[in-house]
Design a protein around this motif. Structure first.
Motif, PDB file in Angstrom:
ATOM      1  N   UNK A   1       0.790  -1.221   0.000  1.00  0.00           N
ATOM      2  CA  UNK A   1       0.000   0.000   0.000  1.00  0.00           C
ATOM      3  C   UNK A   1       0.821   1.269   0.000  1.00  0.00           C
ATOM      4  N   UNK A   2       2.113   1.121   0.192  1.00  0.00           N
ATOM      5  CA  UNK A   2       2.970   2.304   0.253  1.00  0.00           C
ATOM      6  C   UNK A   2       3.343   2.767  -1.162  1.00  0.00           C
ATOM      7  N   UNK A   3       3.308   4.083  -1.340  1.00  0.00           N
ATOM      8  CA  UNK A   3       3.651   4.672  -2.622  1.00  0.00           C
ATOM      9  C   UNK A   3       5.034   5.299  -2.540  1.00  0.00           C
ATOM     10  N   UNK A   4       5.808   5.145  -3.577  1.00  0.00           N
ATOM     11  CA  UNK A   4       7.135   5.752  -3.583  1.00  0.00           C
ATOM     12  C   UNK A   4       7.660   5.914  -4.985  1.00  0.00           C
TER      13      UNK A   4
ATOM     14  N   UNK B   1      16.444  -1.270   0.277  1.00  0.00           N
ATOM     15  CA  UNK B   1      16.923  -2.434  -0.462  1.00  0.00           C
ATOM     16  C   UNK B   1      15.979  -2.693  -1.630  1.00  0.00           C
ATOM     17  N   UNK B   2      16.481  -3.409  -2.606  1.00  0.00           N
ATOM     18  CA  UNK B   2      15.694  -3.662  -3.814  1.00  0.00           C
ATOM     19  C   UNK B   2      14.473  -4.522  -3.506  1.00  0.00           C
ATOM     20  N   UNK B   3      13.391  -4.258  -4.215  1.00  0.00           N
ATOM     21  CA  UNK B   3      12.200  -5.092  -4.133  1.00  0.00           C
ATOM     22  C   UNK B   3      11.935  -5.671  -5.522  1.00  0.00           C
TER      23      UNK B   3
ATOM     24  N   UNK C   1      11.869   4.622  -3.219  1.00  0.00           N
ATOM     25  CA  UNK C   1      12.115   5.561  -2.128  1.00  0.00           C
ATOM     26  C   UNK C   1      11.190   5.271  -0.945  1.00  0.00           C
ATOM     27  N   UNK C   2      11.774   5.092   0.226  1.00  0.00           N
ATOM     28  CA  UNK C   2      10.991   4.910   1.443  1.00  0.00           C
ATOM     29  C   UNK C   2      10.436   3.508   1.648  1.00  0.00           C
ATOM     30  N   UNK C   3      10.838   2.576   0.778  1.00  0.00           N
ATOM     31  CA  UNK C   3      10.293   1.222   0.857  1.00  0.00           C
ATOM     32  C   UNK C   3      11.413   0.203   1.083  1.00  0.00           C
TER      33      UNK C   3
END
Ligand SMILES: [Zn+2]
Length: 103
Positions: free
Chosen positions: A18-21, A61-63, A36-38
Protein backbone atom coordinates in the motif's frame (compact mmCIF):
# COMPACT_ATOMS: atom_id res chain seq x y z
CA UNK A 1 9.55 -4.70 -17.07
CA UNK A 2 7.52 -1.59 -17.60
CA UNK A 3 8.71 0.33 -14.59
CA UNK A 4 11.15 3.14 -15.19
CA UNK A 5 13.26 5.33 -12.97
CA UNK A 6 11.28 8.28 -11.52
CA UNK A 7 8.00 6.38 -11.81
CA UNK A 8 5.62 6.40 -8.88
CA UNK A 9 4.75 2.89 -7.83
CA UNK A 10 2.58 1.22 -5.19
CA UNK A 11 3.79 -1.81 -3.28
CA UNK A 12 1.28 -4.64 -3.58
CA UNK A 13 2.87 -7.30 -1.40
CA UNK A 14 4.64 -7.70 1.89
CA UNK A 15 5.41 -5.44 4.78
CA UNK A 16 5.19 -2.22 2.74
CA UNK A 17 1.96 -3.10 1.00
CA UNK A 18 0.00 0.00 0.00
CA UNK A 19 2.97 2.30 0.25
CA UNK A 20 3.65 4.67 -2.62
CA UNK A 21 7.13 5.75 -3.58
CA UNK A 22 9.32 6.98 -6.38
CA UNK A 23 11.52 4.51 -8.22
CA UNK A 24 15.13 5.45 -7.56
CA UNK A 25 16.84 2.67 -9.44
CA UNK A 26 15.89 -0.18 -11.76
CA UNK A 27 17.88 -3.40 -12.11
CA UNK A 28 16.58 -4.79 -15.37
CA UNK A 29 18.58 -8.00 -15.32
CA UNK A 30 17.43 -8.94 -11.85
CA UNK A 31 13.91 -7.60 -12.30
CA UNK A 32 14.18 -5.61 -9.10
CA UNK A 33 14.05 -1.97 -8.18
CA UNK A 34 14.73 0.46 -5.39
CA UNK A 35 11.72 2.47 -4.26
CA UNK A 36 12.11 5.56 -2.13
CA UNK A 37 10.99 4.91 1.44
CA UNK A 38 10.29 1.22 0.86
CA UNK A 39 12.03 -1.87 2.21
CA UNK A 40 14.49 -0.27 4.59
CA UNK A 41 17.29 -2.47 5.79
CA UNK A 42 19.85 -1.68 8.42
CA UNK A 43 23.44 -1.63 7.32
CA UNK A 44 26.35 -1.53 9.63
CA UNK A 45 28.89 1.02 8.55
CA UNK A 46 32.45 1.66 9.52
CA UNK A 47 33.65 5.13 10.46
CA UNK A 48 34.84 7.20 7.51
CA UNK A 49 36.37 10.64 7.24
CA UNK A 50 33.04 12.21 6.41
CA UNK A 51 31.14 10.25 9.02
CA UNK A 52 33.03 10.23 12.27
CA UNK A 53 31.18 7.40 13.86
CA UNK A 54 30.34 4.08 12.39
CA UNK A 55 26.97 2.69 13.14
CA UNK A 56 23.74 1.56 11.67
CA UNK A 57 22.53 3.18 8.50
CA UNK A 58 19.05 2.60 7.17
CA UNK A 59 18.89 2.27 3.44
CA UNK A 60 16.36 1.06 0.91
CA UNK A 61 16.92 -2.43 -0.46
CA UNK A 62 15.69 -3.66 -3.81
CA UNK A 63 12.20 -5.09 -4.13
CA UNK A 64 10.93 -7.41 -6.84
CA UNK A 65 9.26 -5.60 -9.72
CA UNK A 66 6.43 -8.13 -9.47
CA UNK A 67 5.61 -6.73 -6.03
CA UNK A 68 4.83 -3.22 -7.25
CA UNK A 69 2.33 -1.61 -9.60
CA UNK A 70 2.61 1.66 -11.43
CA UNK A 71 0.72 4.38 -9.61
CA UNK A 72 -1.80 6.30 -11.71
CA UNK A 73 -2.41 9.79 -10.31
CA UNK A 74 -5.73 9.93 -12.11
CA UNK A 75 -7.01 6.72 -10.52
CA UNK A 76 -5.14 7.37 -7.24
CA UNK A 77 -4.15 3.71 -7.09
CA UNK A 78 -1.83 1.11 -8.54
CA UNK A 79 -2.88 0.10 -12.02
CA UNK A 80 -1.99 -2.21 -14.86
CA UNK A 81 -0.14 -0.55 -17.66
CA UNK A 82 -0.41 -1.10 -21.38
CA UNK A 83 1.72 0.08 -24.26
CA UNK A 84 0.36 2.26 -26.99
CA UNK A 85 2.08 3.36 -30.18
CA UNK A 86 1.71 7.09 -30.70
CA UNK A 87 1.20 8.72 -34.13
CA UNK A 88 4.90 9.64 -34.21
CA UNK A 89 5.87 5.98 -33.75
CA UNK A 90 7.07 6.27 -30.18
CA UNK A 91 5.67 4.03 -27.49
CA UNK A 92 3.89 5.37 -24.49
CA UNK A 93 2.58 3.56 -21.45
CA UNK A 94 -0.99 4.08 -20.47
CA UNK A 95 -3.20 3.21 -17.56
CA UNK A 96 -5.41 0.28 -18.49
CA UNK A 97 -8.02 1.49 -16.04
CA UNK A 98 -8.61 5.09 -17.12
CA UNK A 99 -6.63 5.29 -20.36
CA UNK A 100 -4.43 8.12 -19.16
CA UNK A 101 -0.98 8.22 -20.76
CA UNK A 102 1.77 7.70 -18.24
CA UNK A 103 4.73 8.62 -20.44
ZN1 LIG B 1 -5.60 5.58 -14.35
Amino acid sequence: MRVKKEDMVVVTKGEYRGKTGKVLKVFHKKGTLIVEGVNFVKRHTKPTQTRQQGGILEKEAAVSASNVMIYCANCARGVKVGLRVLPDGSRARYCKRCGELLG
